[in-house]
Scaffold this active site. Structure first.
Site, mmCIF file in Angstrom:
data_model
loop_
_atom_site.group_PDB
_atom_site.id
_atom_site.type_symbol
_atom_site.label_atom_id
_atom_site.label_comp_id
_atom_site.label_asym_id
_atom_site.label_seq_id
_atom_site.Cartn_x
_atom_site.Cartn_y
_atom_site.Cartn_z
ATOM 1 N N HIS A 364 0.833 -1.201 0.000
ATOM 2 C CA HIS A 364 0.000 0.000 0.000
ATOM 3 C C HIS A 364 0.861 1.242 0.000
ATOM 4 C CE1 HIS A 364 -2.969 -2.728 2.306
ATOM 5 N NE2 HIS A 364 -2.807 -3.078 1.053
ATOM 6 N N ARG A 471 -7.806 3.549 -10.130
ATOM 7 C CA ARG A 471 -7.863 2.408 -9.202
ATOM 8 C C ARG A 471 -8.714 2.794 -7.988
ATOM 9 N NH1 ARG A 471 -2.009 1.740 -10.858
ATOM 10 N NH2 ARG A 471 -1.746 -0.447 -11.426
ATOM 11 N N GLU A 606 -6.704 -9.631 -17.718
ATOM 12 C CA GLU A 606 -5.555 -9.840 -16.828
ATOM 13 C C GLU A 606 -5.239 -11.315 -16.641
ATOM 14 O OE1 GLU A 606 -5.325 -6.681 -13.627
ATOM 15 O OE2 GLU A 606 -7.461 -7.143 -13.559
ATOM 16 N N ASP A 630 -0.730 -8.069 -14.021
ATOM 17 C CA ASP A 630 -1.272 -9.379 -13.693
ATOM 18 C C ASP A 630 -1.135 -10.346 -14.856
ATOM 19 O OD1 ASP A 630 -2.198 -9.563 -10.996
ATOM 20 O OD2 ASP A 630 -3.638 -7.991 -11.476
ATOM 21 N N CYS A 677 -2.835 -1.033 -19.741
ATOM 22 C CA CYS A 677 -2.640 -0.126 -18.601
ATOM 23 C C CYS A 677 -1.712 -0.668 -17.524
ATOM 24 C CB CYS A 677 -3.981 0.263 -17.988
ATOM 25 S SG CYS A 677 -4.841 -1.090 -17.186
HETATM 26 C C1 PEP Z 1 -2.457 -4.707 -13.886
HETATM 27 O O1 PEP Z 1 -2.604 -5.797 -13.350
HETATM 28 O O2 PEP Z 1 -1.694 -4.501 -14.842
HETATM 29 C C2 PEP Z 1 -3.199 -3.541 -13.387
HETATM 30 C C3 PEP Z 1 -3.168 -2.396 -14.018
HETATM 31 O O3 PEP Z 1 -3.851 -3.691 -12.215
HETATM 32 P P1 PEP Z 1 -3.118 -3.672 -10.782
HETATM 33 O O4 PEP Z 1 -1.680 -3.337 -11.007
HETATM 34 O O5 PEP Z 1 -3.828 -2.641 -9.981
HETATM 35 O O6 PEP Z 1 -3.337 -5.064 -10.335
HETATM 36 MG MG MG Z 2 -4.301 -6.103 -12.038
#
Ligand code: PEP
Ligand code: MG
Length: 748
Positions: A364, A471, A606, A630, A677
């Site tokens: 975090h 987010r 993802e 992910d 992203c």
């Molecule tokens: C990702 O998984 O690329 C993503 C943008 O989500 P997070 O990093 O918040 O899991």
């Molecule tokens: Mg993700």
């Protein structure tokens, strides 16, 4: 037995205290200590080895070994039994030392004639400082009581070493906390910073290790524990504005306080001659040793909690380190073992940099540091021991390096680097309002990732065309209780206000895995990244999802709304989530609330499975956004949080690019808008390759938009595509090198 123990170590400590009270320099003190330990333990030899540097132990005082070997005999970490004690932080107690594995004959000390050996690590809170050894000719194993007594003495020695009690006058300048130190860690957030150390929780210095009156110390300890109990209860009741971190501390408090063992051991230490604070620290040190070696992640996490708890207790006992009233230094760089999101947000943008001893890239604290664009280095082993408040510090978030008390040469080089970055930044801002149009005339849309209100000003400053990923979980993570619909709706509305005409893609709550809400019942899952997270939680417990969707609809009233669902692994999940949105719309309509002007609903891709979803999915979904962080971890089966493996596989490997091409092709066929992203979108070379294989929209950290745009505006995507095609045809594993070779020919 307790009675005997008490007399052994109390007597020894009493003599030690008397010896320390007498005048004399560091060497004289050490000599006196070895002498009186040997006498008390009735051994021929007692020696103290201290670290010269991280790898070398030096015999600093001895009773019984050849006096000439003092300051001459040196051992490498792991060398001989003494080196092994230090290396493994483990006591060695043997009646037959020469036949022990690892024994090393040291003729200069005459060691071979001693049969029994007891070596105790001298360490303070996990920091290795040296080894205390007793040896005797008689073949005997030292008893548990003797062992205990020496452990207590070793702890006293550790405190004294820390306080510089064994330094000669001339040595003072070369003492710890004066020298430049370079620490290597891991990048949490790129960027560089220069400033002065601000210890989030300054180390507590224990000056009175040995106490005369156990009853007084026991009363002090019990009173302090009472104060601790009250303060933790207050935190729980929210009276002190407790956040999730504090709740966790409370849990830890409960666990340790109720384990009885903790209090009992500290009482025992006091009985044996330690002061209340030394007793707290002794147990803290031992728990660190035990748990630090544990492979159990749960236990290791508890270690952090126990640390917090012990530190609080130490502060109550010594009155030190409560920073109320203290002023932040100029250009503060926060140094801590770890820090919770609430605390970090309180410091906010006043911080120039952050260095954490623990932490992780996805923690975090890291998420918030990133959102605030504060350079962050995590896993900086030793920083909290080395740094003192106010120390000059330079943080290289790009390389994951920290220079503490740097010398002039390092400072100058570092400042050059910062100046060069500032020049580059200026260059980027010159193209802020220009499109990311490649030399071959293809326009790439560049959006930014966000998660806090504090991010929104970057929308203007970075030149982003919109927010490609908002987010929403950050609002949930930084609170100590579930936010209310009205709060969320007000916040989303302000986000839309701030974005004006620009589009914001709100991602619904993505919790689970590394993002744990402290106010939700924890789930003990063997593989949280593959577990109950994101949309899986949303669909199983639709209450929170419905509340969030309503908040979004109300915030958008009369405006455009774009929402995407995270971690969709199969079509039916998207269908179910979209049905929730339809229901929420219907409800709002029935209630007569204004609806959004337009509504676009999409999904994050993802998991590899979604790339192979049926054609209807691609036709049905409003848009797709590849969550590369992910997706990559599942594609390569390499945990994004695990330092051992997270850099092992390259995004620019041909298999991963082929996989992305497959997704791009499917989206082209179905006419599905697609963007990327994950973090990789913000890395210029990766971004160029993504564009070359047909990705037309990228979302990244605001600070990355300048460098990515700068590169895109100078390259020919056709050239890069040719390189990628050739690598794929020739069976190459990776395109990075040839692409970089091409980029060298481009006038950047
Ligand atoms: C990702 O998984 O690329 C993503 C943008 O989500 P997070 O990093 O918040 O899991
Ligand atoms: Mg993700």
């Amino acid at each position: 037995m307790a009675q005997k123990r008490e007399s052994e170590s109390r007597k020894l400590l009493g003599r030690l205290r008397d010896a320390m009270a007498e005048d004399g320099d560091g060497q004289e003190r050490l000599d006196k200590i070895t002498r009186l330990i040997a006498r008390s333990m009735q051994t021929e030899v007692c020696s103290i080895y201290l670290f010269r540097d991280a790898e070398t132990l030096e015999l600093c005082a001895t009773e019984g070994l050849n006096a000439e070997s003092v300051h001459q005999t040196r051992l490498r970490l792991g060398e001989g039994l003494v080196g092994l004690v230090a290396k493994k932080s483990k006591i060695i107690n043997t009646a037959d030392a020469p036949s022990e594995h690892g024994f090393r004959f040291m003729p200069e000390t005459g060691e071979e004639i001693y049969s029994s050996f007891l070596g105790i690590p001298i360490q303070r809170l996990g920091e290795k400082l040296g080894v205390l050894v007793v040896q005797s000719k008689a073949v005997r194993l030292f008893s548990a009581d003797e062992l205990y007594a020496l452990e207590v003495v070793a702890m006293v020695l550790a405190e004294m070493t820390e306080l510089g009690a064994f330094l000669g006058e001339g040595e003072a300048l070369s003492a710890r906390h004066q020298q430049p130190v370079l620490l290597r860690g891991t990048t949490g957030q790129e960027g560089t910073a220069e400033g002065h150390v601000w210890l989030h929780e300054p180390r507590v210095v224990v000056t009175n290790v040995i106490a005369e009156d156990p009853d007084t110390e026991s009363t002090r300890l019990n009173e302090a524990v009472d104060v601790l109990r009250v303060s933790v209860d207050k935190l729980l009741a929210g009276a002190a504005g407790g956040d999730g971190e504090q709740l966790q501390v409370l849990e830890a408090y409960r666990m340790f306080a109720n384990s009885k063992g903790w209090m009992r051991r500290m009482e025992e230490d006091i009985e044996n001659g330690l002061s209340a604070e030394a007793a707290v620290e002794k147990e803290q040190t031992q728990a660190r040793r035990r748990l630090g070696q544990s492979n159990d992640a749960y236990l290791r996490e508890r270690l952090q909690d126990l640390d917090d708890l012990s530190n609080r207790l130490l502060r109550i006992l010594t009155g030190q380190g409560t920073q109320t009233g203290a002023d932040l230094p100029v250009d503060p760089v926060l140094v801590a073992r770890n820090i919770g999101p609430g605390d970090l947000l309180e410091y906010g943008r006043s911080l120039k940099g952050i260095v954490l001893e623990a932490g992780s890239v996805g923690s975090h604290a890291a998420i918030i540091a990133r959102a605030l664009a504060i350079p962050l280095v995590v896993h900086s082993e030793g920083i909290t021991r080395e740094a003192l408040n106010g120390d000059h510090i330079m943080v290289d978030g790009d390389q994951g390096i920290v220079h503490l008390r740097p010398d002039d040469t390092v400072s100058a080089a570092f400042r050059d680097k910062m100046a060069m970055q500032a020049v580059a930044q200026e260059r980027y801002s010159a193209t802020r309002d220009k499109p990311a149009m490649t030399k071959c005339g293809i326009k790439i849309d560049l959006h930014m990732n966000a998660g806090l209100m504090a991010d929104l000003p970057s929308l203007e400053g970075s030149g982003a065309e919109g927010v490609g990923l908002f987010r929403t979980e950050l609002q949930f993570l930084v609170r100590n209780k579930m936010p209310q619909r009205s709060e969320l709706s007000a916040l989303y509305s302000r986000v839309l206000d701030a974005a004006g005409e620009k589009r914001v893609v709100f991602r619904t709550l993505d919790i689970g895995s590394d993002k744990v809400l402290t106010y939700m019942k924890p789930n003990d899952e063997p593989n949280p990244a593959l577990g109950w997270r994101a949309i899986r939680v949303g669909l199983d417990k639709p209450g929170v999802m419905r509340m969030q969707l309503q908040a979004l609809l109300r915030a958008a009233a009369g405006r455009d709304l774009t929402v995407m669902f995270p971690f969709v692994a199969q079509y039916s999940e998207y269908v179910a989530a979209k049905a929730e949105m339809d229901k929420a719309m219907e409800r709002e309509r029935r209630l007569g609330h204004p609806l959004p002007k337009t509504l676009k609903i999409g999904a994050m891709l993802e998991t590899p499975s979604l790339a192979f979803a049926p054609q209807e999915f691609f036709e049905d979904v409003g848009f797709l956004s590849i969550g590369g962080n992910d997706l990559k971890q599942f594609f390569f089966a390499a945990d994004r949080e695990n330092e051992r493996v997270r850099r092992r596989y390259d995004t620019l490997s041909t298999p991963f690019l082929s996989f992305l091409q497959n997704i791009i092709a499917r989206c082209e066929t179905s006419g599905t808008p697609l963007s990327f992203c994950g973090e990789d979108a913000g890395r210029p070379i990766e971004a160029a390759c993504f564009a070359a294989i047909g990705m037309r929209s990228l979302s990244m950290r605001p600070a990355s938009i300048g460098p990515v745009k700068h590169l895109l505006r100078r390259i020919d995507l056709g050239e890069i595509r040719k390189i990628i095609d050739a690598c794929q045809e020739n069976g190459e594993q990776n395109v990075r090198k040839p692409v970089m070779d091409y980029l060298k020919t481009v006038n950047l």
